[in-house]
Design a protein around this motif. Sequence first.
Motif, PDB file in Angstrom:
ATOM      1  N   PRO A 161       0.806  -1.225   0.000  1.00  0.00           N
ATOM      2  CA  PRO A 161       0.000   0.000   0.000  1.00  0.00           C
ATOM      3  C   PRO A 161       0.839   1.276   0.000  1.00  0.00           C
ATOM      4  O   PRO A 161       0.383   2.316  -0.484  1.00  0.00           O
ATOM      5  CB  PRO A 161      -0.837  -0.135   1.281  1.00  0.00           C
ATOM      6  CG  PRO A 161      -1.002  -1.616   1.444  1.00  0.00           C
ATOM      7  CD  PRO A 161       0.324  -2.192   1.013  1.00  0.00           C
ATOM      8  N   SER A 162       2.066   1.207   0.537  1.00  0.00           N
ATOM      9  CA  SER A 162       2.957   2.371   0.500  1.00  0.00           C
ATOM     10  C   SER A 162       3.323   2.796  -0.912  1.00  0.00           C
ATOM     11  O   SER A 162       3.914   3.854  -1.100  1.00  0.00           O
ATOM     12  CB  SER A 162       4.248   2.090   1.280  1.00  0.00           C
ATOM     13  OG  SER A 162       4.095   2.401   2.641  1.00  0.00           O
ATOM     14  N   THR A 163       2.981   1.978  -1.908  1.00  0.00           N
ATOM     15  CA  THR A 163       3.261   2.342  -3.297  1.00  0.00           C
ATOM     16  C   THR A 163       2.016   2.806  -4.043  1.00  0.00           C
ATOM     17  O   THR A 163       2.099   3.144  -5.222  1.00  0.00           O
ATOM     18  CB  THR A 163       3.864   1.150  -4.072  1.00  0.00           C
ATOM     19  OG1 THR A 163       2.841   0.158  -4.326  1.00  0.00           O
ATOM     20  CG2 THR A 163       5.010   0.514  -3.305  1.00  0.00           C
ATOM     21  N   TRP A 164       0.872   2.815  -3.397  1.00  0.00           N
ATOM     22  CA  TRP A 164      -0.388   3.113  -4.087  1.00  0.00           C
ATOM     23  C   TRP A 164      -0.534   4.600  -4.405  1.00  0.00           C
ATOM     24  O   TRP A 164      -0.094   5.466  -3.640  1.00  0.00           O
ATOM     25  CB  TRP A 164      -1.574   2.708  -3.222  1.00  0.00           C
ATOM     26  CG  TRP A 164      -1.748   1.236  -3.023  1.00  0.00           C
ATOM     27  CD1 TRP A 164      -0.943   0.226  -3.467  1.00  0.00           C
ATOM     28  CD2 TRP A 164      -2.800   0.613  -2.293  1.00  0.00           C
ATOM     29  NE1 TRP A 164      -1.446  -0.990  -3.071  1.00  0.00           N
ATOM     30  CE2 TRP A 164      -2.582  -0.782  -2.346  1.00  0.00           C
ATOM     31  CE3 TRP A 164      -3.901   1.095  -1.604  1.00  0.00           C
ATOM     32  CZ2 TRP A 164      -3.428  -1.697  -1.727  1.00  0.00           C
ATOM     33  CZ3 TRP A 164      -4.752   0.193  -0.983  1.00  0.00           C
ATOM     34  CH2 TRP A 164      -4.510  -1.183  -1.056  1.00  0.00           C
ATOM     35  N   PHE A 165      -1.245   4.871  -5.510  1.00  0.00           N
ATOM     36  CA  PHE A 165      -1.535   6.243  -5.938  1.00  0.00           C
ATOM     37  C   PHE A 165      -2.913   6.239  -6.583  1.00  0.00           C
ATOM     38  O   PHE A 165      -3.187   5.427  -7.473  1.00  0.00           O
ATOM     39  CB  PHE A 165      -0.477   6.704  -6.949  1.00  0.00           C
ATOM     40  CG  PHE A 165      -0.603   8.140  -7.363  1.00  0.00           C
ATOM     41  CD1 PHE A 165       0.061   9.135  -6.665  1.00  0.00           C
ATOM     42  CD2 PHE A 165      -1.361   8.508  -8.470  1.00  0.00           C
ATOM     43  CE1 PHE A 165      -0.039  10.473  -7.048  1.00  0.00           C
ATOM     44  CE2 PHE A 165      -1.468   9.824  -8.866  1.00  0.00           C
ATOM     45  CZ  PHE A 165      -0.810  10.819  -8.148  1.00  0.00           C
ATOM     46  N   PHE A 166      -3.794   7.130  -6.136  1.00  0.00           N
ATOM     47  CA  PHE A 166      -5.175   7.120  -6.643  1.00  0.00           C
ATOM     48  C   PHE A 166      -5.831   8.480  -6.432  1.00  0.00           C
ATOM     49  O   PHE A 166      -5.404   9.268  -5.572  1.00  0.00           O
ATOM     50  CB  PHE A 166      -5.997   6.032  -5.940  1.00  0.00           C
ATOM     51  CG  PHE A 166      -6.030   6.134  -4.433  1.00  0.00           C
ATOM     52  CD1 PHE A 166      -7.033   6.837  -3.787  1.00  0.00           C
ATOM     53  CD2 PHE A 166      -5.053   5.523  -3.661  1.00  0.00           C
ATOM     54  CE1 PHE A 166      -7.079   6.937  -2.410  1.00  0.00           C
ATOM     55  CE2 PHE A 166      -5.080   5.609  -2.263  1.00  0.00           C
ATOM     56  CZ  PHE A 166      -6.088   6.313  -1.640  1.00  0.00           C
ATOM     57  N   PRO A 167      -6.900   8.786  -7.200  1.00  0.00           N
ATOM     58  CA  PRO A 167      -7.628  10.030  -6.975  1.00  0.00           C
ATOM     59  C   PRO A 167      -8.338  10.004  -5.620  1.00  0.00           C
ATOM     60  O   PRO A 167      -8.930   8.990  -5.245  1.00  0.00           O
ATOM     61  CB  PRO A 167      -8.644  10.064  -8.130  1.00  0.00           C
ATOM     62  CG  PRO A 167      -8.146   9.088  -9.130  1.00  0.00           C
ATOM     63  CD  PRO A 167      -7.418   8.040  -8.362  1.00  0.00           C
ATOM     64  N   ARG A 168      -8.301  11.111  -4.923  1.00  0.00           N
ATOM     65  CA  ARG A 168      -8.961  11.157  -3.611  1.00  0.00           C
ATOM     66  C   ARG A 168     -10.465  10.944  -3.728  1.00  0.00           C
ATOM     67  O   ARG A 168     -11.111  10.484  -2.788  1.00  0.00           O
ATOM     68  CB  ARG A 168      -8.663  12.505  -2.943  1.00  0.00           C
ATOM     69  CG  ARG A 168      -9.238  12.637  -1.534  1.00  0.00           C
ATOM     70  CD  ARG A 168      -8.741  13.905  -0.862  1.00  0.00           C
ATOM     71  NE  ARG A 168      -9.088  15.099  -1.601  1.00  0.00           N
ATOM     72  CZ  ARG A 168     -10.224  15.788  -1.464  1.00  0.00           C
ATOM     73  NH1 ARG A 168     -11.151  15.359  -0.607  1.00  0.00           N
ATOM     74  NH2 ARG A 168     -10.450  16.874  -2.165  1.00  0.00           N
ATOM     75  N   ALA A 169     -11.031  11.230  -4.887  1.00  0.00           N
ATOM     76  CA  ALA A 169     -12.484  11.165  -5.063  1.00  0.00           C
ATOM     77  C   ALA A 169     -13.028   9.748  -5.217  1.00  0.00           C
ATOM     78  O   ALA A 169     -14.247   9.575  -5.260  1.00  0.00           O
ATOM     79  CB  ALA A 169     -12.887  11.996  -6.275  1.00  0.00           C
ATOM     80  N   ILE A 170     -12.177   8.718  -5.306  1.00  0.00           N
ATOM     81  CA  ILE A 170     -12.717   7.373  -5.490  1.00  0.00           C
ATOM     82  C   ILE A 170     -13.545   6.977  -4.276  1.00  0.00           C
ATOM     83  O   ILE A 170     -13.343   7.478  -3.165  1.00  0.00           O
ATOM     84  CB  ILE A 170     -11.618   6.334  -5.757  1.00  0.00           C
ATOM     85  CG1 ILE A 170     -10.727   6.141  -4.527  1.00  0.00           C
ATOM     86  CG2 ILE A 170     -10.806   6.692  -6.986  1.00  0.00           C
ATOM     87  CD1 ILE A 170      -9.742   4.989  -4.678  1.00  0.00           C
ATOM     88  N   ALA A 171     -14.466   6.026  -4.480  1.00  0.00           N
ATOM     89  CA  ALA A 171     -15.400   5.647  -3.420  1.00  0.00           C
ATOM     90  C   ALA A 171     -14.819   4.649  -2.432  1.00  0.00           C
ATOM     91  O   ALA A 171     -15.252   4.582  -1.283  1.00  0.00           O
ATOM     92  CB  ALA A 171     -16.666   5.062  -4.044  1.00  0.00           C
ATOM     93  N   ALA A 172     -13.851   3.852  -2.841  1.00  0.00           N
ATOM     94  CA  ALA A 172     -13.339   2.769  -1.989  1.00  0.00           C
ATOM     95  C   ALA A 172     -12.684   3.308  -0.729  1.00  0.00           C
ATOM     96  O   ALA A 172     -12.002   4.335  -0.753  1.00  0.00           O
ATOM     97  CB  ALA A 172     -12.347   1.913  -2.770  1.00  0.00           C
ATOM     98  N   ARG A 173     -12.909   2.583   0.369  1.00  0.00           N
ATOM     99  CA  ARG A 173     -12.244   2.866   1.638  1.00  0.00           C
ATOM    100  C   ARG A 173     -11.869   1.542   2.293  1.00  0.00           C
ATOM    101  O   ARG A 173     -12.323   0.476   1.897  1.00  0.00           O
ATOM    102  CB  ARG A 173     -13.155   3.685   2.567  1.00  0.00           C
ATOM    103  CG  ARG A 173     -13.426   5.105   2.104  1.00  0.00           C
ATOM    104  CD  ARG A 173     -12.176   5.964   2.100  1.00  0.00           C
ATOM    105  NE  ARG A 173     -12.456   7.353   1.727  1.00  0.00           N
ATOM    106  CZ  ARG A 173     -12.393   7.823   0.480  1.00  0.00           C
ATOM    107  NH1 ARG A 173     -12.083   7.009  -0.527  1.00  0.00           N
ATOM    108  NH2 ARG A 173     -12.636   9.096   0.232  1.00  0.00           N
ATOM    109  N   PHE A 174     -11.052   1.608   3.327  1.00  0.00           N
ATOM    110  CA  PHE A 174     -10.627   0.408   4.034  1.00  0.00           C
ATOM    111  C   PHE A 174     -11.722  -0.046   4.988  1.00  0.00           C
ATOM    112  O   PHE A 174     -12.421   0.783   5.590  1.00  0.00           O
ATOM    113  CB  PHE A 174      -9.336   0.674   4.803  1.00  0.00           C
ATOM    114  CG  PHE A 174      -8.156   0.927   3.909  1.00  0.00           C
ATOM    115  CD1 PHE A 174      -7.410  -0.118   3.400  1.00  0.00           C
ATOM    116  CD2 PHE A 174      -7.806   2.217   3.547  1.00  0.00           C
ATOM    117  CE1 PHE A 174      -6.337   0.101   2.563  1.00  0.00           C
ATOM    118  CE2 PHE A 174      -6.727   2.461   2.713  1.00  0.00           C
ATOM    119  CZ  PHE A 174      -5.994   1.396   2.218  1.00  0.00           C
ATOM    120  N   HIS A 175     -11.847  -1.380   5.143  1.00  0.00           N
ATOM    121  CA  HIS A 175     -12.849  -1.916   6.059  1.00  0.00           C
ATOM    122  C   HIS A 175     -12.258  -1.963   7.469  1.00  0.00           C
ATOM    123  O   HIS A 175     -11.209  -2.569   7.696  1.00  0.00           O
ATOM    124  CB  HIS A 175     -13.282  -3.316   5.622  1.00  0.00           C
ATOM    125  CG  HIS A 175     -14.575  -3.736   6.241  1.00  0.00           C
ATOM    126  ND1 HIS A 175     -14.703  -3.975   7.595  1.00  0.00           N
ATOM    127  CD2 HIS A 175     -15.810  -3.928   5.708  1.00  0.00           C
ATOM    128  CE1 HIS A 175     -15.952  -4.310   7.865  1.00  0.00           C
ATOM    129  NE2 HIS A 175     -16.641  -4.282   6.737  1.00  0.00           N
TER     130      HIS A 175
END
Length: 319
Positions: A161-175
């Motif tokens: 996960p320390s390598t992840w990059f994504f738009p802040r607007a995406i819907a996914a979140r951690f459970h």
Amino acid sequence: MSREDPTISVVMINKNCARWIGEAIDSVLTQTYGKLELVVVDDASTDDSREVVAGYAARDPRVVLVTSPVTLYTSGARNLGIERATGDYVSFLDADDRMLPDTLARQLAAFREARARNPRVQLVCFDAYTLSEGGVRVSRYMGTEFWGVVRDEDAPGWALPSTWFFPRAIAARFHPAWLVAEAGPFLDRIKGDGGFSYVGEPVVEYRMRMTSATLEHARNMMRAFAATDATIAAGRGWDDPITPDQVPEPRWADLATWKYGRLAKSAAVNRRPLVALGALALASVAKPGATLRKVAAELRRLVSTPRRTGPGRTETGRA
């Protein structure tokens, strides 16, 4: 950049990382890509790391300290960091890791390229270098078959996960029920929303710590993995998953292989050969075939990876 530069929010989770967090923060603030903010979520630390971050925040307005009086664990803390972020994009970094000087610039460029190939892509993940506790680069995290490749289909979900990059607007979140091994539910949601891509280039340095190889941590990891697999196999949504506390206890062989395999790798990275050999022997008793395959993979990584031994200096794994 060819278009107007967006703001990137680096979300950093801290739990008692006073020994290393200064290096992590410095690696963010010295990025070649300058339009950034650093949101540090302190997850109820008991050392003086929170004061270290507060000192940076007092000197640099790009640093934002968010504190939690109770332990949120990784999933809850990362969700809080995303909520407090204000940038167009989010990049994760753990408080004991380091970004390379051009990490953010390369992540943004790779994401734009992925979106050009597939406009529905939600996230891009990358490879990493492994570090000893003392900060010596030793090998790469991903197997050699994932070096230098780009995958839009069948992208490896075990990239850090320390390598992840994504738009802040995406819907996914951690459970929040996944206290460890939290990536699985997040990435499964991403798959449903458009998928993720992998780029086989290291963008961070990931610190291998001896303290992470414990029996309790292994048990929690195994149950989290099993719950993710069970939820997906049952066709359950992430609003009603099979949670880690609902799956059976893992088998001894699985626990031992994970714990002692992890300990062997951490000890080797940190130049403690006797501990590494002892742990390797115990892992081999549990699952000899799987252990030998992992050893072979580690050797391939080790002999092929340039290591940074200090500022501006490198050496190969053949040393």
